[in-house]
Design an enzyme around this catalytic site. Structure first.
Site, PDB file in Angstrom:
ATOM      1  N   ARG A 127       1.519   2.984 -11.259  1.00 33.69           N
ATOM      2  CA  ARG A 127       2.466   2.617 -10.204  1.00 33.69           C
ATOM      3  C   ARG A 127       2.573   1.101 -10.045  1.00 33.69           C
ATOM      4  O   ARG A 127       1.591   0.376 -10.118  1.00 33.69           O
ATOM      5  CB  ARG A 127       1.998   3.237  -8.886  1.00 33.69           C
ATOM      6  CG  ARG A 127       2.930   2.949  -7.738  1.00 33.69           C
ATOM      7  CD  ARG A 127       2.752   3.941  -6.643  1.00 33.69           C
ATOM      8  NE  ARG A 127       1.592   3.662  -5.808  1.00 33.69           N
ATOM      9  CZ  ARG A 127       1.351   4.313  -4.675  1.00 33.69           C
ATOM     10  NH1 ARG A 127       2.165   5.282  -4.286  1.00 33.69           N
ATOM     11  NH2 ARG A 127       0.297   4.028  -3.960  1.00 33.69           N
ATOM     12  N   ARG A 171      -9.984   7.539  -3.217  1.00 33.51           N
ATOM     13  CA  ARG A 171      -8.879   7.935  -2.331  1.00 33.51           C
ATOM     14  C   ARG A 171      -8.628   9.441  -2.404  1.00 33.51           C
ATOM     15  O   ARG A 171      -8.321  10.073  -1.404  1.00 33.51           O
ATOM     16  CB  ARG A 171      -7.607   7.164  -2.699  1.00 33.51           C
ATOM     17  CG  ARG A 171      -7.692   5.697  -2.289  1.00 33.51           C
ATOM     18  CD  ARG A 171      -6.602   4.882  -2.926  1.00 33.51           C
ATOM     19  NE  ARG A 171      -5.290   5.158  -2.396  1.00 33.51           N
ATOM     20  CZ  ARG A 171      -4.155   4.835  -3.016  1.00 33.51           C
ATOM     21  NH1 ARG A 171      -4.181   4.237  -4.189  1.00 33.51           N
ATOM     22  NH2 ARG A 171      -2.999   5.101  -2.460  1.00 33.51           N
TER      23      ARG A 171
HETATM   24  P1  AMP Z   1      -0.850   4.335   1.801  1.00 33.59           P
HETATM   25  O1  AMP Z   1       0.090   3.201   1.548  1.00 33.59           O
HETATM   26  O2  AMP Z   1      -0.317   5.326   2.794  1.00 33.59           O
HETATM   27  O3  AMP Z   1      -1.356   4.976   0.529  1.00 33.59           O
HETATM   28  O4  AMP Z   1      -2.143   3.695   2.521  1.00 33.59           O
HETATM   29  C1  AMP Z   1      -2.953   2.748   1.856  1.00 33.59           C
HETATM   30  C2  AMP Z   1      -4.304   2.634   2.555  1.00 33.59           C
HETATM   31  O5  AMP Z   1      -4.103   2.202   3.909  1.00 33.59           O
HETATM   32  C3  AMP Z   1      -5.091   3.932   2.687  1.00 33.59           C
HETATM   33  O6  AMP Z   1      -5.855   4.219   1.524  1.00 33.59           O
HETATM   34  C4  AMP Z   1      -5.973   3.637   3.904  1.00 33.59           C
HETATM   35  O7  AMP Z   1      -7.034   2.773   3.561  1.00 33.59           O
HETATM   36  C5  AMP Z   1      -5.015   2.839   4.791  1.00 33.59           C
HETATM   37  N1  AMP Z   1      -4.239   3.733   5.701  1.00 33.59           N
HETATM   38  C6  AMP Z   1      -2.891   3.934   5.707  1.00 33.59           C
HETATM   39  N2  AMP Z   1      -2.536   4.813   6.663  1.00 33.59           N
HETATM   40  C7  AMP Z   1      -3.683   5.197   7.276  1.00 33.59           C
HETATM   41  C8  AMP Z   1      -3.986   6.100   8.327  1.00 33.59           C
HETATM   42  N3  AMP Z   1      -3.035   6.825   8.944  1.00 33.59           N
HETATM   43  N4  AMP Z   1      -5.299   6.239   8.689  1.00 33.59           N
HETATM   44  C9  AMP Z   1      -6.258   5.521   8.093  1.00 33.59           C
HETATM   45  N5  AMP Z   1      -6.053   4.669   7.084  1.00 33.59           N
HETATM   46  C10 AMP Z   1      -4.779   4.490   6.666  1.00 33.59           C
END
Ligand code: AMP
Length: 216
Positions: A127, A171
């Site tokens: 990605r 993740r």
């Molecule tokens: P994403 O872009 O949604 O994949 O988020 C990237 C990273 O941001 C995640 O792996 C978490 O570390 C953090 N993160 C995003 N949204 C949340 C959430 N709702 N709760 C906790 N951590 C979050």
């Protein structure tokens, strides 16, 4: 229309969120993008969050809930909103319900994008994300026309720190342990709409729209 998008890392939440945003003219609220912005701006919140993000762990609920509560109070959510990447824990889902109830709002649906783990890993490891507008590409499955440059806005494409192989595994584990139970939470309320998230972005989008149509 008020929707939350669920699914593992790489399931296509960000891509579908952008399509839904254009279709329903509602803002996309992505907690991941808000956190990455905070990191980029050098905000204190960003510094705290980055440590968790780089390890592939979730940022503490209290931080996320403050972010979302503040964002829902912005005056662009009148026609609805689309949450991408939130709620990610059952505690977040419960707190979210209180936020909605306090505003006399109801959720229309929780769309879950189902994609096999092997596909998620392949998608994440190739990605590339636009630094400016957040549009996502894949080096093999969906390359930009010009290497390293966003087709949509001309921004610079980069590999997110957490899209590196070591972090992807963490993740996935975090998702299974903490976020998968969020599905049961919405299922119990009759709000879960499961969609096969494999196939092209447009194909998946058509399926998402079908799931969001009223059933009666
Ligand atoms: P994403 O872009 O949604 O994949 O988020 C990237 C990273 O941001 C995640 O792996 C978490 O570390 C953090 N993160 C995003 N949204 C949340 C959430 N709702 N709760 C906790 N951590 C979050």
């Amino acid at each position: 229309m008020r929707i939350v998008l669920l699914g593992g890392p790489g399931a296509g939440k960000g891509t579908q969120a952008k399509l839904l945003q254009d279709h329903f003219k509602i803002p996309q609220i992505s907690t991941g993008e808000m956190l990455r912005q905070a990191v980029q701006n050098g905000a204190v919140l960003g510094k705290q969050a980055k440590e968790f993000m780089d390890r592939g762990e979730l940022v503490p609920d209290s931080v996320i809930l403050d972010l979302v509560d503040g964002r829902l109070s912005a005056n662009d959510s009148g026609r609805g909103f689309l949450l991408d990447g939130f709620p990610r824990t059952v505690a977040q889902a419960e707190a979210f319900e209180t936020m909605l109830a306090d505003r006399n709002l109801v959720l229309d649906g929780a769309v879950s994008l189902r994609v096999p783990t092997a596909t998620l890993v392949a998608r994440l490891s190739g990605r590339r994300t636009c630094r400016r507008c957040g549009t996502m590409y894949h080096v093999r499955f969906n390359p930009s026309k010009k290497d390293g440059v966003c087709d949509r806005c001309g921004g610079d494409l980069y590999q997110r720190d957490d899209d590196r192989e070591e972090t992807i595994k963490a993740r996935m584990e975090v998702y299974e342990r903490q976020s998968a139970p969020v599905h049961d939470h919405f299922r119990a309320q009759g709000l879960l709409r499961e969609v096969d998230g494999t196939g092209s972005a447009e194909e998946v989008f058509r399926k998402v729209l079908r799931q969001l149509q009223p059933t009666h």
